[in-house]
Write a protein that holds these residues in place. Structure first.
Motif, PDB file in Angstrom:
ATOM      1  N   SER A 400       0.832  -1.208   0.000  1.00 45.67           N
ATOM      2  CA  SER A 400       0.000   0.000   0.000  1.00 45.67           C
ATOM      3  C   SER A 400       0.863   1.254   0.000  1.00 45.67           C
ATOM      4  O   SER A 400       0.569   2.227  -0.709  1.00 45.67           O
ATOM      5  CB  SER A 400      -0.938  -0.003   1.210  1.00 45.67           C
ATOM      6  OG  SER A 400      -0.214  -0.058   2.421  1.00 45.67           O
ATOM      7  N   VAL A 401       1.952   1.244   0.776  1.00 46.42           N
ATOM      8  CA  VAL A 401       2.859   2.396   0.780  1.00 46.42           C
ATOM      9  C   VAL A 401       3.545   2.527  -0.579  1.00 46.42           C
ATOM     10  O   VAL A 401       3.694   3.640  -1.111  1.00 46.42           O
ATOM     11  CB  VAL A 401       3.905   2.255   1.905  1.00 46.42           C
ATOM     12  CG1 VAL A 401       4.963   3.348   1.805  1.00 46.42           C
ATOM     13  CG2 VAL A 401       3.226   2.311   3.270  1.00 46.42           C
ATOM     14  N   ALA A 402       3.939   1.409  -1.175  1.00 49.06           N
ATOM     15  CA  ALA A 402       4.601   1.447  -2.481  1.00 49.06           C
ATOM     16  C   ALA A 402       3.663   1.979  -3.560  1.00 49.06           C
ATOM     17  O   ALA A 402       4.113   2.680  -4.480  1.00 49.06           O
ATOM     18  CB  ALA A 402       5.104   0.056  -2.857  1.00 49.06           C
ATOM     19  N   VAL A 403       2.383   1.661  -3.470  1.00 53.71           N
ATOM     20  CA  VAL A 403       1.408   2.171  -4.437  1.00 53.71           C
ATOM     21  C   VAL A 403       1.354   3.697  -4.365  1.00 53.71           C
ATOM     22  O   VAL A 403       1.331   4.384  -5.397  1.00 53.71           O
ATOM     23  CB  VAL A 403       0.013   1.560  -4.187  1.00 53.71           C
ATOM     24  CG1 VAL A 403      -1.069   2.338  -4.937  1.00 53.71           C
ATOM     25  CG2 VAL A 403      -0.010   0.095  -4.614  1.00 53.71           C
ATOM     26  N   ILE A 404       1.352   4.227  -3.150  1.00 50.16           N
ATOM     27  CA  ILE A 404       1.310   5.691  -2.987  1.00 50.16           C
ATOM     28  C   ILE A 404       2.591   6.326  -3.512  1.00 50.16           C
ATOM     29  O   ILE A 404       2.560   7.333  -4.242  1.00 50.16           O
ATOM     30  CB  ILE A 404       1.089   6.055  -1.509  1.00 50.16           C
ATOM     31  CG1 ILE A 404      -0.293   5.597  -1.050  1.00 50.16           C
ATOM     32  CG2 ILE A 404       1.256   7.553  -1.295  1.00 50.16           C
ATOM     33  CD1 ILE A 404      -1.439   6.211  -1.823  1.00 50.16           C
TER      34      ILE A 404
END
Length: 889
Positions: A400-404
């Protein structure tokens, strides 16, 4: 200006606001691209430096069992009531956990030797056991072994061999329980496997295909180090007679740590495949409009996002694990997909416009689309992080952090690259040499080599001198595929096939197998994996010995109490999980104590008072044959009454996960009815069987509701939002159902991939639905074809690039990575088919239509887009009557 007769939903305000913001933003980046290159790159590099604090968690129990697992509470009860000192009174049966150990499964190496019960083989087994016990680094075996009565503990087989070797070689013993020369009853069910018996004497063994010997260690740091190093020592044991595979208490954790290292070369291969595909898919014969260089730079953004994510989360103390090693493959695919959307949106802009205007139009279309998918991807993984499985939590947090981060880098760093590339194209410069070149139509006087390798673009001296041609793939979609798809017979055929797909998926869901086998956490070619294969092949007849605890004081001399416990034992024995497992199905001190009292006192326990019974019990527990029961009775402080006791039931033939789950839940139900607590260390892992399906359904349900809310807020029509959610549900159903036919269980690994379904489903479905809604055309068929023209090719590029990104995982020698590939491949395939086939048909049948004026040419003639003669290039050059009117004003 006339009043616009567009019947839009009030929620369109969010959509229009986003378009307005990104329109201004695109122009700003076009004017000042340099800061958007320098700042994001520096920030990502600084965040990536946090990787120096990376800590990898490798505990299989922590990662792959539910944090709220019932067995963990049961273990706490056992540890509180029954303490065992492994330096004085060790007993492997009574461990609260799996303990510290080195186990070896041995089979004959020579084809002529079909049984371990023969002198040559047994001699080698004895030599192997001595080889292990003689290892003395860092300490001698005698100082690290578990101890009982001052001696290192031997398993039943070694105890029998060492007590009387000649008797064993003559096969003069019974199975599975035999009596040693010292009078001890030894259970051999876990030490000999693959058996054949004499028909007239079932307990006499003819042959055994495998043997297992066990070395139990104390739970200390020295023992842990000895356990690690003895594996290297065993590599020096050479035998032409036997073949053995070891397993230790740390073997799975060690294997899991190795998986992360195995992923590094796979990431390199994935990166190479992606770069190659991006370059090839963006090539055109037009050397100005071709974009292989910008494609290579586009792969940089997700790569930096991955590095920044790992560094940032490591710096703030979030653990890394082997499952997270799959995250880079996923983010690379998502990032490249976003890049294709941006590039395709830019290609649909008008070359006569300024760079600022073209970037304005690019971001109006592309940025809104990737914003929708990035938000839904982020929310999908964030929702997945609420699961009770830490491995899933960690994966979802990292992803989820990588998507952002990827989204931020796409709209900053890659946007700046696009701005520079737009300036190059506006100046009609070659995509590789950066030299100003002539359009093909103006290069007739040049050499053939120049026309083939240098010419391109539509401008000369800053003026438009040629027509802009569409990409060949876009032409094919617009002129052939799209019009073919909206024909009525084709629609009917697609809906019939879709109904069959749903039926097959539902059937597959009824065949779901749950649970992650421990061997699947190890590499296929590892000794640990082979050990578990042999365990499943030869040692399933006799399974766990499950513990049942009575945790409150009761009067065990009362016949009613005895009857209730005997009733529980009878219920347990009569289940299919026990059957005729062993002549000694039950290990229960009270049965032996009652026999002891009858033999020694000549009376029943019910006929004596409590004080006399307690006195006889203490005598009973000091008897050499019954000392083992000291670990099964917890007395009060003055030892005048019993606080808690336990007994054990031997199970058999637990050959698969369904039987293991059934045994655990059945035993727990029976135990609860009789006021008992059922426990075995394996229950901690079996709890996943009961938790994985509810967790998966919970995550899917919450995610679908969230996706619906987001889609309603951003996509300008509620019906479209519901169609997207139904498409996501259809894809999830297909993935769960079809993966059962591809040998993928529903476990914590596939749960991650089912969560991925939601994100990827949104990617495929939202792009097409959004393009349908913002289309300038009038009828449903026209809008469906236009949506395919606008985004069909980048969706194809995204599907292929993501597949290539994870393709190296298909050749991994690890179940975790192969399972990731299989389920992700299903997600991509089904998502692509929904986006390119099912959704356009559904939208052409029931999709909303805006009351816009028809598309007209400059003379006011309506332009039709259905049929084989539809010209996408021509359609892009014209606008609706509404747009023409706006321009005039």
């Amino acid at each position: 200006m006339k009043h616009r007769s567009i019947n839009r939903c009030r929620l369109d305000r969010y959509h229009r606001l986003l378009r307005s913001v990104f329109a201004r933003y695109g122009m700003f980046v076009a004017r000042q691209p340099l800061p958007f290159v320098i700042i994001p790159t520096l920030v990502a590099a600084l965040l990536a430096m946090g990787m120096i604090r990376l800590h990898e968690e490798t505990s299989r129990e922590y990662l792959f069992t539910p944090t709220n697992g019932r067995a963990k509470d049961e273990r706490n009860v056992e540890a509180r009531l029954f303490f065992m000192n492994d330096t004085q009174e060790f007993d492997g049966l009574r461990l609260p956990n799996f303990g510290r150990f080195v186990h070896l499964i041995i089979i004959p190496k020579m084809p002529s030797l079909k049984t371990v019960i023969q002198e040559d083989v047994m001699t080698e087994i004895i030599r192997l056991a001595d080889f292990v016990k003689n290892y003395s680094s860092p300490l001698p075996y005698q100082q690290v072994c578990a101890v009982k009565e001052g001696q290192c503990v031997h398993d039943s087989l070694l105890q029998l061999i060492y007590s009387n070797r000649s008797r064993y070689l003559q096969r003069n013993f019974t199975f599975p329980v035999t009596e040693s020369d010292t009078g001890d009853f030894l259970f051999l069910g876990n030490n000999l496997g693959g058996l054949e018996y004499e028909y007239h004497t079932p307990n006499d063994i003819v042959s055994a295909a495998a043997a297992k010997i066990e070395f139990w260690l104390r739970d200390t740091k020295d023992s842990k180090k000895w356990e690690e190093e003895v594996l290297d020592h065993l590599k020096n044991f050479d035998s032409d007679i036997i073949d053995f595979k070891p397993s230790t208490s740390q073997a799975i954790d060690t294997e899991m740590a190795a998986l992360t290292k195995d992923a590094i070369p796979l990431v390199s291969i994935s990166f190479t495949l992606l770069i190659t595909f991006v370059v090839v898919s963006l090539l055109m014969l037009d050397w100005v409009r071709t974009k292989p260089m910008i494609g290579q730079l586009g792969v940089l953004s997700p790569g930096l996002a991955v590095a920044a994510t790992i560094g940032f989360l490591s710096a703030i103390g979030v653990d890394f694990c082997n499952v997270v090693a799959s995250m880079p493959f996923l983010i690379m695919g998502i990032g490249v997909d976003d890049m294709f959307i941006i590039i395709e949106a830019y290609r649909h802009t008008k070359p006569e416009d300024t760079v600022e205007t073209r970037m304005n139009h690019t971001f109006v279309e592309a940025a809104v689309s990737i914003t929708i998918t990035s938000i839904t991807d982020f929310l999908g993984f964030a929702i997945g992080a609420i699961t009770f499985f830490p491995s899933v939590q960690l994966f979802c947090i990292y992803t989820s952090v990588a998507v952002i981060f990827d989204y931020i880098l796409q709209i900053t760093l890659f946007a700046a690259f696009m701005a520079y590339d737009a300036r190059r194209e506006d100046a009609n410069r070659h995509a590789v040499t950066m030299q100003v070149v002539l359009p093909k139509s103006e290069s007739d006087t040049k050499s053939r080599t120049y026309r083939i390798c240098c010419s391109g673009g539509v401008k000369k001296d800053g003026k438009i001198v040629a027509e802009q041609e569409e990409h060949l793939a876009v032409k094919v979609i617009g002129q052939f595929y799209g019009p073919f798809l909206v024909k009525k017979p084709v629609k009917v055929a697609i809906m019939v096939v879709f109904a069959i797909y749903i039926a097959v998926s539902v059937y597959g869901c009824t065949r779901v197998k749950e649970g992650l086998e421990l061997k699947n956490l190890a590499r296929d070619d590892s000794d640990t994996h082979i050990y578990f294969d042999r365990q499943n092949e030869f040692f399933v007849e006799y399974g766990l010995q499950v513990m049942f605890m009575k945790t409150e004081p009761v009067d065990y001399w009362d016949e009613t109490v005895q009857s209730d416990i005997d009733s529980a034992i009878t219920d347990l024995i009569n289940t299919k999980y026990v059957g005729a497992a062993s002549p000694r199905k039950v290990t229960w001190w009270l049965h032996d104590f009652l026999d002891f009292m009858k033999k020694t006192q000549g009376q029943r326990a019910a006929s004596v008072d409590k004080n006399m019974a307690m006195n006889i019990l203490h005598i009973f527990l000091k008897h050499p044959f019954y000392k083992q029961y000291q670990l099964d009775i917890q007395f009060n402080n003055d030892e005048t009454s019993i606080k808690a006791t336990r007994f054990f039931i031997q199970t058999n033939n637990l050959t698969d996960a369904n039987l293991e789950r059934g045994m655990m839940t059945t035993f727990r139900d029976i135990a609860e009815r009789h006021g008992l607590v059922a426990y075995h260390p394996a229950f901690i892992f079996y709890d996943q069987y009961t938790a994985v399906l509810p967790n998966t359904l919970q995550n899917i349900g919450i995610a679908l509701i969230t996706m619906l809310i987001v889609a309603i807020l951003i996509i300008p029509h509620p019906l479209c939002a519901f169609i997207i959610v139904l498409a996501i549900l259809s894809i999830d159903l297909g993935v769960i159902g079809i993966m059962q036919f591809w040998d993928v269980n529903l476990d914590s690994i596939s749960m991650i991939n089912i969560i991925l379904c939601i994100g990827f489903s949104v990617d495929f479905c939202a792009h097409i639905t959004y393009a349908f809604m913002v289309s300038k055309f009038n009828t449903r068929d026209e809008r469906a074809v236009d949506a395919l023209c606008q985004l069909g090719y980048p969706i194809m590029q995204g599907a292929v690039s993501t597949t290539l990104g994870v393709l190296p995982l298909a050749f991994s020698n690890t179940y975790i990575f192969r399972s990731f590939f299989k389920t992700l491949f299903l997600v991509i395939s089904l998502g692509f088919l929904h986006g390119m086939v099912v959704l356009p048909v559904v939208m052409s049948l029931i999709g909303p239509t805006e009351k816009t004026k028809p598309v007209v040419d400059s003379s006011g003639t309506r332009v039709e887009i259905s049929g084989p003669n539809f010209d996408l290039t021509y359609a892009n050059k014209i606008g609706s009557a509404e747009e023409l009117e706006d321009r005039r004003v």
